[in-house]
Motif scaffolding. Structure first.
Motif, PDB file in Angstrom:
ATOM      1  N   UNK A  76       0.857  -0.969   0.022  1.00 38.19           N
ATOM      2  CA  UNK A  76       0.025  -0.008  -0.101  1.00 38.19           C
ATOM      3  C   UNK A  76       0.703   1.159   0.052  1.00 38.19           C
ATOM      4  N   UNK A  77       2.191   1.045  -0.084  1.00 39.05           N
ATOM      5  CA  UNK A  77       3.179   2.216   0.002  1.00 39.05           C
ATOM      6  C   UNK A  77       3.182   2.914   1.426  1.00 39.05           C
ATOM      7  N   UNK A  78       2.758   2.174   2.475  1.00 38.30           N
ATOM      8  CA  UNK A  78       3.170   2.623   3.799  1.00 38.30           C
ATOM      9  C   UNK A  78       4.446   2.038   4.310  1.00 38.30           C
ATOM     10  N   UNK A  79       5.463   3.077   4.729  1.00 34.72           N
ATOM     11  CA  UNK A  79       6.702   2.540   5.041  1.00 34.72           C
ATOM     12  C   UNK A  79       6.432   2.276   6.835  1.00 34.72           C
ATOM     13  N   UNK A  80       6.771   1.152   7.232  1.00 34.64           N
ATOM     14  CA  UNK A  80       6.678   0.883   8.385  1.00 34.64           C
ATOM     15  C   UNK A  80       8.181   1.390   9.014  1.00 34.64           C
ATOM     16  N   UNK A 119      13.847 -11.971  10.837  1.00 30.81           N
ATOM     17  CA  UNK A 119      13.226 -12.010   9.414  1.00 30.81           C
ATOM     18  C   UNK A 119      12.652 -10.562   8.998  1.00 30.81           C
ATOM     19  N   UNK A 120      12.364  -9.654   9.785  1.00 31.24           N
ATOM     20  CA  UNK A 120      11.990  -8.601   9.374  1.00 31.24           C
ATOM     21  C   UNK A 120      13.392  -7.733   8.922  1.00 31.24           C
ATOM     22  N   UNK A 121      14.406  -7.872   9.550  1.00 26.98           N
ATOM     23  CA  UNK A 121      15.429  -7.074   9.220  1.00 26.98           C
ATOM     24  C   UNK A 121      15.968  -7.761   7.725  1.00 26.98           C
ATOM     25  N   UNK A 154      15.662  -1.345   7.237  1.00 29.42           N
ATOM     26  CA  UNK A 154      15.723  -0.108   7.794  1.00 29.42           C
ATOM     27  C   UNK A 154      14.598   0.235   8.870  1.00 29.42           C
ATOM     28  N   UNK A 155      14.036  -0.832   8.874  1.00 28.78           N
ATOM     29  CA  UNK A 155      12.871  -0.741  10.194  1.00 28.78           C
ATOM     30  C   UNK A 155      13.559  -0.743  11.488  1.00 28.78           C
ATOM     31  N   UNK A 156      13.333  -0.039  12.625  1.00 26.74           N
ATOM     32  CA  UNK A 156      13.901  -0.038  13.760  1.00 26.74           C
ATOM     33  C   UNK A 156      13.145  -0.971  14.668  1.00 26.74           C
ATOM     34  N   UNK A 168      19.777  -8.778  14.045  1.00 26.38           N
ATOM     35  CA  UNK A 168      18.612  -7.986  13.575  1.00 26.38           C
ATOM     36  C   UNK A 168      18.663  -6.511  13.628  1.00 26.38           C
ATOM     37  N   UNK A 169      19.896  -6.071  14.104  1.00 26.71           N
ATOM     38  CA  UNK A 169      20.354  -4.622  14.395  1.00 26.71           C
ATOM     39  C   UNK A 169      19.272  -4.024  15.559  1.00 26.71           C
ATOM     40  N   UNK A 170      19.055  -4.844  16.715  1.00 27.37           N
ATOM     41  CA  UNK A 170      17.968  -4.284  17.526  1.00 27.37           C
ATOM     42  C   UNK A 170      18.063  -2.740  18.273  1.00 27.37           C
ATOM     43  N   UNK A 171      17.206  -2.125  18.077  1.00 28.34           N
ATOM     44  CA  UNK A 171      17.367  -0.681  18.394  1.00 28.34           C
ATOM     45  C   UNK A 171      17.207  -0.663  19.936  1.00 28.34           C
TER      46      UNK A 171
END
Length: 136
Positions: free
Chosen positions: A55-59, A79-81, A86-88, A108-111
């Motif tokens: 839908x063109x929405x950036x998480x 998996x998300x990473x 780029x998702x935090x 996963x580059x945990x923030x």
């Protein structure tokens, strides 16, 4: 119908009461600029991420519990990473062991890791810091 934001914060937890609380706190602080999406499992979270992306929405941020039926939060964030680096990623749990947290930080580059029960001010500050880093 109001115009949907083009950015989102996704919360993942198998407990509905936790999701409701997270949604209320996030919408109170970020609702004017970001939509808040909810998922009750890792699989549902991956579906929501795919739909938002289509839908063109950036998480921008995902806040995930660790101990959930099926896939645990560290596996989800890894998996998300891999798909959306780029998702935090924020791990919010009272159950995660140090090995899972360390693994999520490395793979996963945990923030940030937050323990339950959380304080609203700290959660909001952590999300805000993740959003600020998006602008850099």
């Amino acid at each position: 119908m109001s115009k949907k934001s083009k950015t989102a914060i996704l919360c993942v937890d198998d407990e509905r009461i936790v999701l409701t609380s997270l949604r209320d706190q996030i919408e109170r602080h970020f609702g004017k600029t970001h939509q808040c999406e909810l998922a009750q499992s890792a699989d549902e979270a991956l579906e929501v991420l795919a739909e938002l992306n289509e839908d063109g929405v950036s998480t921008l941020i995902i806040v995930s519990d660790w101990l959930m039926p099926g896939m645990k939060g560290d596996e989800l964030l890894i998996q998300v990473h891999q798909q959306f680096p780029k998702i935090k990623k924020i791990l919010l749990t009272g159950q995660a062991n140090l090995e899972a947290i360390d693994r999520t930080q490395k793979l996963a580059d945990l923030h940030q890791y937050l323990s339950k029960p959380w304080e609203e001010e700290i959660l909001i500050a952590v999300i805000a810091s993740g959003l600020e880093e998006k602008d850099v």
